[in-house]
Each structure stands twice: as structure tokens, then as C-alpha cells.
Design a protein around this motif. Structure first.
Motif: not given
Length: 119
Positions: A75-79
Motif C-alpha cells: 500500500y502507499a503507506w507501507q515501506k
């Protein structure tokens, strides 16, 4: 990975899959005596770094799931996972750490009185 390790792994284990980092996952052909189940292990692509194992494969390695979980896009918030930086100059240090870059610890208040024995 050495030639001998590649040969013995190919003879004693079966390849289960590969992750997005190029690590290969293996399972022994027979149950290990005293272990009670088949042994699962990973052969790392490059330097052995456990932080390169994605969560989907971690579950399978530790016998939490019977089959590896499907890899899903982040997801966009995961690194992406980072290697462990402990012991390197890039290691995290809190702001008041004595080795933090160019940070001076604030002086203590004047209410401290040193203990002297026998006083």
C-alpha cells in the motif's frame, strides 16, 4: 552459496518458491528425527540478511501456515523492509544520545547534589 551447499540442498530438499528479493525457500523431503515435521529454510540471495524475508514467507518458514501466502503489492503507506542498521553509522539514536550527530545534551538543573560516603 557454494557448490557443495547447492548440491546437498538439491538432493535433500525440494524447492518451494522464490520471493521478490530473489531468496529461495526449501523444505526437507523427510521429517527430521526429533523435530516432528519437515524442516523449512531459506537460501538468501546475496548476504544472509533475515530482514529480507517478507511476512508472507516468514509465516510459512515458522510453520504458521501450510502454504506460503500470496504476495500482495504494498500500500502507499507501507515501506520496503530495511536491513538492521544496529552497529552502523546509520543506526537510530535518540536525540539525547551521546553519539548523536551534533546534538548537545541540555545541562542538568542545579538541584543535584553528589552523594559522599560517611556524610
Amino acid at each position: 552459496m557454494s557448490f557443495l551447499q547447492r548440491l546437498t540442498t538439491g538432493l535433500s530438499a525440494s524447492k518451494i518458491g522464490t520471493d521478490r528479493f530473489g531468496n529461495t525457500y526449501w523444505e526437507s523431503r523427510k521429517s527430521w528425527l526429533g523435530y516432528g515435521r519437515k524442516r523449512r529454510f531459506v537460501l538468501y540471495n546475496g548476504a544472509p540478511e533475515p530482514t529480507k524475508v517478507p511476512p508472507e514467507w516468514h509465516c510459512w518458514l515458522h510453520h504458521i501456515t501450510e502454504a506460503p501466502l500470496p504476495e500482495r503489492p504494498l500500500y502507499a503507506w507501507q515501506k520496503e523492509p530495511r536491513p538492521n542498521m544496529t552497529g552502523t553509522p546509520q543506526a537510530y539514536r535518540p536525540p539525547a544520545h551521546s553519539r548523536a550527530a551534533a546534538v548537545q545534551r541540555p545541562p542538568t538543573a542545579g538541584d543535584y547534589e553528589a552523594w559522599t560516603p560517611g556524610a
